[in-house]
Design an enzyme around this catalytic site. Sequence first.
Site, PDB file in Angstrom:
ATOM      1  N   ASN A  54       0.874  -1.180   0.000  1.00 23.49           N
ATOM      2  CA  ASN A  54       0.000   0.000   0.000  1.00 23.49           C
ATOM      3  C   ASN A  54       0.908   1.226   0.000  1.00 23.49           C
ATOM      4  O   ASN A  54       1.503   1.552   1.021  1.00 23.49           O
ATOM      5  CB  ASN A  54      -0.890  -0.035   1.245  1.00 23.49           C
ATOM      6  CG  ASN A  54      -1.719   1.229   1.397  1.00 23.49           C
ATOM      7  OD1 ASN A  54      -1.774   2.058   0.490  1.00 23.49           O
ATOM      8  ND2 ASN A  54      -2.365   1.370   2.546  1.00 23.49           N
ATOM      9  N   TRP A  55       0.994   1.862  -1.153  1.00 22.55           N
ATOM     10  CA  TRP A  55       1.903   3.007  -1.282  1.00 22.55           C
ATOM     11  C   TRP A  55       1.333   4.270  -0.653  1.00 22.55           C
ATOM     12  O   TRP A  55       2.026   5.290  -0.574  1.00 22.55           O
ATOM     13  CB  TRP A  55       2.237   3.244  -2.760  1.00 22.55           C
ATOM     14  CG  TRP A  55       3.014   2.132  -3.409  1.00 22.55           C
ATOM     15  CD1 TRP A  55       3.353   0.922  -2.857  1.00 22.55           C
ATOM     16  CD2 TRP A  55       3.554   2.119  -4.738  1.00 22.55           C
ATOM     17  NE1 TRP A  55       4.060   0.170  -3.754  1.00 22.55           N
ATOM     18  CE2 TRP A  55       4.201   0.875  -4.925  1.00 22.55           C
ATOM     19  CE3 TRP A  55       3.550   3.034  -5.803  1.00 22.55           C
ATOM     20  CZ2 TRP A  55       4.837   0.524  -6.122  1.00 22.55           C
ATOM     21  CZ3 TRP A  55       4.184   2.680  -6.984  1.00 22.55           C
ATOM     22  CH2 TRP A  55       4.824   1.446  -7.145  1.00 22.55           C
ATOM     23  N   LYS A  56       0.073   4.214  -0.242  1.00 20.05           N
ATOM     24  CA  LYS A  56      -0.589   5.376   0.382  1.00 20.05           C
ATOM     25  C   LYS A  56      -0.414   6.609  -0.505  1.00 20.05           C
ATOM     26  O   LYS A  56      -0.416   6.474  -1.728  1.00 20.05           O
ATOM     27  CB  LYS A  56      -0.064   5.575   1.815  1.00 20.05           C
ATOM     28  CG  LYS A  56      -0.167   4.279   2.634  1.00 20.05           C
ATOM     29  CD  LYS A  56       0.054   4.464   4.116  1.00 20.05           C
ATOM     30  CE  LYS A  56      -0.077   3.116   4.816  1.00 20.05           C
ATOM     31  NZ  LYS A  56       0.040   3.218   6.277  1.00 20.05           N
ATOM     32  N   GLU A 107      -6.677   4.633   7.924  1.00 20.54           N
ATOM     33  CA  GLU A 107      -6.479   6.065   7.649  1.00 20.54           C
ATOM     34  C   GLU A 107      -7.738   6.673   7.030  1.00 20.54           C
ATOM     35  O   GLU A 107      -8.043   7.846   7.255  1.00 20.54           O
ATOM     36  CB  GLU A 107      -5.241   6.258   6.758  1.00 20.54           C
ATOM     37  CG  GLU A 107      -3.966   6.012   7.569  1.00 20.54           C
ATOM     38  CD  GLU A 107      -2.809   5.408   6.787  1.00 20.54           C
ATOM     39  OE1 GLU A 107      -2.815   5.478   5.532  1.00 20.54           O
ATOM     40  OE2 GLU A 107      -1.892   4.844   7.426  1.00 20.54           O
ATOM     41  N   GLY A 140       3.055  -1.083   4.282  1.00 22.48           N
ATOM     42  CA  GLY A 140       3.047   0.344   3.979  1.00 22.48           C
ATOM     43  C   GLY A 140       4.456   0.832   3.675  1.00 22.48           C
ATOM     44  O   GLY A 140       4.972   0.656   2.567  1.00 22.48           O
ATOM     45  N   GLY A 141       5.106   1.422   4.681  1.00 19.84           N
ATOM     46  CA  GLY A 141       6.414   2.054   4.496  1.00 19.84           C
ATOM     47  C   GLY A 141       7.434   1.211   3.748  1.00 19.84           C
ATOM     48  O   GLY A 141       8.113   1.695   2.828  1.00 19.84           O
ATOM     49  N   GLY A 146       2.913   2.293  10.828  1.00 17.34           N
ATOM     50  CA  GLY A 146       3.859   3.392  10.679  1.00 17.34           C
ATOM     51  C   GLY A 146       4.598   3.752  11.948  1.00 17.34           C
ATOM     52  O   GLY A 146       5.264   4.781  12.015  1.00 17.34           O
ATOM     53  N   SER A 161       3.811  -2.139  10.370  1.00 19.94           N
ATOM     54  CA  SER A 161       5.258  -2.204  10.597  1.00 19.94           C
ATOM     55  C   SER A 161       5.871  -3.544  10.199  1.00 19.94           C
ATOM     56  O   SER A 161       6.788  -4.039  10.862  1.00 19.94           O
ATOM     57  CB  SER A 161       5.596  -1.845  12.050  1.00 19.94           C
ATOM     58  OG  SER A 161       5.169  -0.511  12.341  1.00 19.94           O
ATOM     59  N   HIS A 202      -9.349   1.160   4.904  1.00 20.42           N
ATOM     60  CA  HIS A 202      -8.078   1.340   5.618  1.00 20.42           C
ATOM     61  C   HIS A 202      -8.282   2.259   6.824  1.00 20.42           C
ATOM     62  O   HIS A 202      -9.089   3.191   6.772  1.00 20.42           O
ATOM     63  CB  HIS A 202      -7.025   1.932   4.672  1.00 20.42           C
ATOM     64  CG  HIS A 202      -5.650   1.869   5.249  1.00 20.42           C
ATOM     65  ND1 HIS A 202      -5.198   2.807   6.161  1.00 20.42           N
ATOM     66  CD2 HIS A 202      -4.657   0.969   5.090  1.00 20.42           C
ATOM     67  CE1 HIS A 202      -3.959   2.474   6.519  1.00 20.42           C
ATOM     68  NE2 HIS A 202      -3.609   1.367   5.897  1.00 20.42           N
ATOM     69  N   GLU A 247      -5.059  -4.859  10.590  1.00 16.10           N
ATOM     70  CA  GLU A 247      -4.021  -3.851  10.799  1.00 16.10           C
ATOM     71  C   GLU A 247      -4.324  -3.080  12.079  1.00 16.10           C
ATOM     72  O   GLU A 247      -5.117  -2.130  12.058  1.00 16.10           O
ATOM     73  CB  GLU A 247      -3.989  -2.862   9.628  1.00 16.10           C
ATOM     74  CG  GLU A 247      -3.728  -3.488   8.282  1.00 16.10           C
ATOM     75  CD  GLU A 247      -3.179  -2.468   7.285  1.00 16.10           C
ATOM     76  OE1 GLU A 247      -2.103  -2.716   6.745  1.00 16.10           O
ATOM     77  OE2 GLU A 247      -3.808  -1.423   7.081  1.00 16.10           O
TER      78      GLU A 247
HETATM   79  P1  13P Z   1       3.281   0.374   7.692  1.00 16.45           P
HETATM   80  O1  13P Z   1       3.797  -0.877   7.044  1.00 16.45           O
HETATM   81  O2  13P Z   1       3.986   1.614   7.204  1.00 16.45           O
HETATM   82  O3  13P Z   1       3.187   0.265   9.166  1.00 16.45           O
HETATM   83  O4  13P Z   1       1.759   0.560   7.150  1.00 16.45           O
HETATM   84  C1  13P Z   1       0.889  -0.511   7.220  1.00 16.45           C
HETATM   85  C2  13P Z   1      -0.328  -0.156   6.461  1.00 16.45           C
HETATM   86  O5  13P Z   1      -1.093   0.708   6.838  1.00 16.45           O
HETATM   87  C3  13P Z   1      -0.589  -0.875   5.209  1.00 16.45           C
HETATM   88  O6  13P Z   1      -1.868  -0.632   4.731  1.00 16.45           O
END
Ligand code: 13P
Length: 251
Positions: free
Chosen positions: A9-11, A96, A234-235, A172, A213, A94, A166
């Site tokens: 997920n590149w957000k 967020e 994510g990251g 993050g 993470s 998600h 999640e």
């Molecule tokens: P991180 O891997 O940056 O913690 O993010 C997880 C995430 O929200 C994937 O959708």
Amino acid sequence: MRKKFVAGNWKMNKTVAEAQALATELIPGLAPLTSIERVLCPPFTALHPLAGMLQNTGIGLGAQNLYWETSGAYTAEVAPPMVAELCQYVIIGHSERRQYFGETDETVNKRVKAALAIGLTPIVCIGETLEENQAGKTAEIVSRQVRGGLADLTPPEGAKLVVAYEPVWAIGTGLAASEVDANTIHRDVVRVALAEMFGAEVAQGLQILYGGSVKPNNAANYFTQSDIDGALVGGASLKAADFVAIAQAAV
Ligand code: 13P
């Protein structure tokens, strides 16, 4: 046997040019890993160019959201046919989106139904906040999100989902959930709720991903658990070497 599934997920990261550069680095690393499902979820603006790049690579493409109406006066929204023209997957609900953009179990449910109706595979996200976790409410919240977000689906529809657990406090932050804790939620809460909704056989076949993470140095711990069928990253999905290493750990 459930196939392992690793999605990035590149957000809200990567311009078109940056997305193309990252995909160029990722494709040679991911394409050979045919025993797992691997999916990239860039921002909407990068979907069209990446759809072209990923053709015949075996790597799937996913959007990060979609609206439930098919077309019309909904400024800035993206409709299911627009996503389905380019993608096979779509992330829905998600944390967020829930935290910053008013997403609820009800709107998740509308998006999931719209995605399934057009043949997209929804990656439905659930997870408790730090406050809910500390109050001992994890099972209650996660169970409610599964039942609400997936309400009214038939077992054949339910069989087409991917679920991603999640925990919000792990996203993050570098504070990943332990693989044992995550597996317990997957097995005893998520899969149990899915079994009650869609039957044991469908529930056993569904992929439940962990997100929060996940990094190259902890990924393998998750993938050896009985009920963790992959990762939503994510990251670490923004660095080609890291994401390929996570995918290799799933293999
Ligand atoms: P991180 O891997 O940056 O913690 O993010 C997880 C995430 O929200 C994937 O959708």
